[in-house]
Design an enzyme around this catalytic site. Sequence first.
Site, mmCIF file in Angstrom:
data_model
loop_
_atom_site.group_PDB
_atom_site.id
_atom_site.type_symbol
_atom_site.label_atom_id
_atom_site.label_comp_id
_atom_site.label_asym_id
_atom_site.label_seq_id
_atom_site.Cartn_x
_atom_site.Cartn_y
_atom_site.Cartn_z
ATOM 1 N N GLU A 261 -6.935 -15.281 1.583
ATOM 2 C CA GLU A 261 -6.517 -16.382 0.717
ATOM 3 C C GLU A 261 -7.144 -17.689 1.138
ATOM 4 O O GLU A 261 -7.504 -18.508 0.299
ATOM 5 C CB GLU A 261 -4.988 -16.537 0.737
ATOM 6 C CG GLU A 261 -4.235 -15.419 0.022
ATOM 7 C CD GLU A 261 -4.136 -14.166 0.860
ATOM 8 O OE1 GLU A 261 -4.472 -14.236 2.050
ATOM 9 O OE2 GLU A 261 -3.737 -13.124 0.322
ATOM 10 N N ARG B 13 -0.498 -18.754 2.791
ATOM 11 C CA ARG B 13 -1.469 -18.528 3.842
ATOM 12 C C ARG B 13 -2.657 -19.472 3.719
ATOM 13 O O ARG B 13 -3.324 -19.793 4.681
ATOM 14 C CB ARG B 13 -1.969 -17.090 3.746
ATOM 15 C CG ARG B 13 -2.477 -16.572 5.040
ATOM 16 C CD ARG B 13 -2.678 -15.119 4.919
ATOM 17 N NE ARG B 13 -1.612 -14.431 5.609
ATOM 18 C CZ ARG B 13 -1.748 -13.249 6.179
ATOM 19 N NH1 ARG B 13 -2.874 -12.637 6.101
ATOM 20 N NH2 ARG B 13 -0.749 -12.691 6.785
ATOM 21 N N LYS C 209 -5.415 8.372 0.999
ATOM 22 C CA LYS C 209 -4.193 7.805 0.431
ATOM 23 C C LYS C 209 -3.586 8.809 -0.533
ATOM 24 O O LYS C 209 -4.278 9.299 -1.418
ATOM 25 C CB LYS C 209 -4.550 6.514 -0.306
ATOM 26 C CG LYS C 209 -3.367 5.662 -0.628
ATOM 27 C CD LYS C 209 -3.821 4.255 -0.969
ATOM 28 C CE LYS C 209 -2.625 3.390 -1.258
ATOM 29 N NZ LYS C 209 -2.972 2.003 -1.488
#
Lengths: 715, 203
Positions: free
Chosen positions: A446, A474, A360
């Site tokens: 979630e 969600r 990253k």
Amino acid sequence: MAVTGGSVIRLNPSISPYPTAPRQSICCRKQFYVRASVGGNSDGEKGGKMMIRREKQGWKIDFSGEKPPTPLLDTINFPVHMKNLSAQDLEQLAAELRADIVYTVSKIGGHLSASLGVVDLAVALHHVFNTPEDKIIWDVGHQAYPHKILTGRRSKMHTIRKTSGLAGFPKRDESIYDAFGAGHSSTSISAGLGMAVARDLLGKSNNVISVIGDGAMTAGQAYEAMNNAGFLDSNLIVVLNDNKQVSLPTATLDGPATPVGALSSALAKIQASPKFRKLREAAKGITKQIGPPAHEVAAKVDEYARGMISASGSTLFEELGLYYIGPVDGHNIEDLVTIFQKVKAMPALGPVLIHIVTEKGKGYPPAEAAADKMHGVVKFDPKTGQQFKTKSPTLSYTQYFAESLIKEAEVDNKIVAIHAAMGGGTGLNYFQKRFPDRCFDVGIAEQHAVTFAAGLATEGLKPFCAIYSSFLQRGYDQVVHDVDLQKLPVRFAMDRAGLVGADGPTHCGAFDVTYMACLPNMVVMAPSDEADLMHMVATAAAIDDRPSCFRFPRGNGIGAVLPPNNKGIPIEIGKGRILTEGNRVAILGYGSIVQQCMDAMGMLKSLNIAVTVADARFCKPLDADLITRLANEHEILMTVEEGSIGGFGSHVSHFLSLKGILDGPLKLRSMFLPDRYIDHGSPQDQLDEAGLSARHICATVLSLLKRPKEVLNFN
Amino acid sequence: MCCSHGVIPRSDPRFSLLPAITAARASTHDPFLRLYVSTRTRTRTGFGSLRARAAVNDGSVAAAPKAVSFYDLLGISETGTLVEIKQAYKQLARKYHPDVSPPGRVDEYTQRFIRVQEAYETLSDPRRREMYDRDMVRGLHLAISARRRFQSDEQMEERSEWKSRWQGQLTELKRRSMNKDDRGNMSWGARMRRQRNGASDEV
């Protein structure tokens, strides 16, 4: 390759006359660089020109503050222009893309390092595949900046995440190259499978590529999709972009976050399994003992042995029915292009998973070095990576929440906190630092987080689930079925409620009042300022017989007086408060929009209209006395909330009609978010677009008072 | 009886630079061990020079004549848990701390203390521990500081390993895809592909 006029390619710079030569490293003997001059001879110019050089180990980009010269990237307007580039041209293109992204994001802020990590992947994908017929779906989408640049939106990149500008995530309305809108994670494989199946039914033969990250892999939907893909056996390419960054921001307060969950370690094992390597080294030793002629046999043995003792992670994908290829160096464009070309050429592909390993922030040293890898940044200085954070007199609501939760947890050791891979965004990184054993990061899951909290609550603990309002969507079934139906005391702290600014409708917390307040056992509250937020945290901690939730927006506090020692005091449930007294008109606000109501009150005062402003605080249970009083003592009652239809305003109107008050002379008006999605932009622009700014509230009051034109006094 | 022609005797001069194998180990006639030893000689040429380089640069390579692994230093097994590591470290730190060491042996105890400290730092961090375990396979006992120097070389080797692996996987995939859509395969995707190819054949 088209090279713009004026660029020069030189070999062996030891005799180079260019004044910027001293910056070259002496150890590289063969070094050639493309120097772009913008119009005419700029021999005498120093400093200012960003040089993108190819050195022995790779490309070196000098990040200065100036607009980088990007001769090759300037010739690419659409992916079709990339088809004839050679491998080296592609590498140069990637280097120029990196320079461009760093320059652009440094001026306007946005998501930086995710995009840098996938530059090579984006270049390879667009070179090999023919978008827009071939579909590339980017999961979450914040890493799609190179994709947007390469697909005709380079000239608009400076408007990204701004009002009326490009969206920060892929958006189908914006371009045909954006195959699927994204914002929440783990949807790309499902969408890709849908597109693949549709292609098969329609008899077409394009490719479908889903790019998903290792963080998004922790969500169940990715497995549901892979399971189905394996079963259907339709041609689908899944690229797993593994940069070992599962949680966001990818750091705790003390440094890089260790990846969450068993899955990340499984992925890491694929890359290097020491026991496996030991075995392989021994096996290699055996085969070399046997002697050279038998080495081929030994190689075969090795291959089969590899299948048997292979690194544990790959068999997971194989069992789901996806053919696993990898790991692959995600920054080696040549390798990526080879693999994609081979995979594209196969007739009966089935579902394939290509596991690439990237870093990253690759290519920009300050991002590589930062603990959070500069995932989301505001404007910064490209040379050093230093961000220009504006100083604000107050902290953000998130920080006040974290602070008050810590204070509650200090006196009550049953309090635990749960979040879903958003330690920084929810402020629970601070909680984790203070109570490392009482903070749980479950990854992007979630649904599991909610039921996990429910399980904790059954045993008498006091779980606080800190999940963004839009992400909690969600886990909604779990909220209803596991928490509310069984009346378990789980506390939901919904951050980013209401309009959220640059992230746009995918992250907008418009629906939480509606979906929480319709649940029979839920206590629903919203603070109007940061002091009230602290009190509500204490209130939620005290509510131990039923679930409760509170919502707070993105942004900073207004400067209210905080309770001593940041420890809140529980407020009486179902009691609102009146902020100012007036006559004829009452404005009942819910949540932080009360501040806009107060501003409107100030504006109306200048027209000699005194309105009553009340802060409802609770949507469920409603403050019946307060509302009845306001209804009986005023001609006009307005409710204001930063939520969709079916929320606070609905509850108030149902209450009033049940009580018979609507049969009388009262004029009731509700202001809420309009029945459409509000595009990304600055928070003020969004409020204006939604019709909930102070001026709009004034306008509504004035039109009800039959003085509509007077709103033009205010700009 | 296993063949002995491939095995190099312990007294061979090539072994002089290797960390010493304890007497107990060397005396076993375990063929696996012999292979392990001979494997290490083969990798030695690749990494011995790196060790020398590291030693010259940093001096933080464990002393060559008696290179014990960090696990041995702390007195725990290679699969020790973090709790065990902590306990062992605390014990040894208390024992070897310069302030409580007997006079006259301060230097020796200080050296040991430093090594114990190093061992704890490496093994208590899961990432570092993993890297250290990997190095151990190759017969290197390096502190993390010396490691960085040849991390890029190691990465190169890792990358080329990866490359050969995925090249093999691609060939396998090609072979599979040749036979994938045979009559026998009744998956939805195979049926659709057959239909599509059948239709294009007819045209």
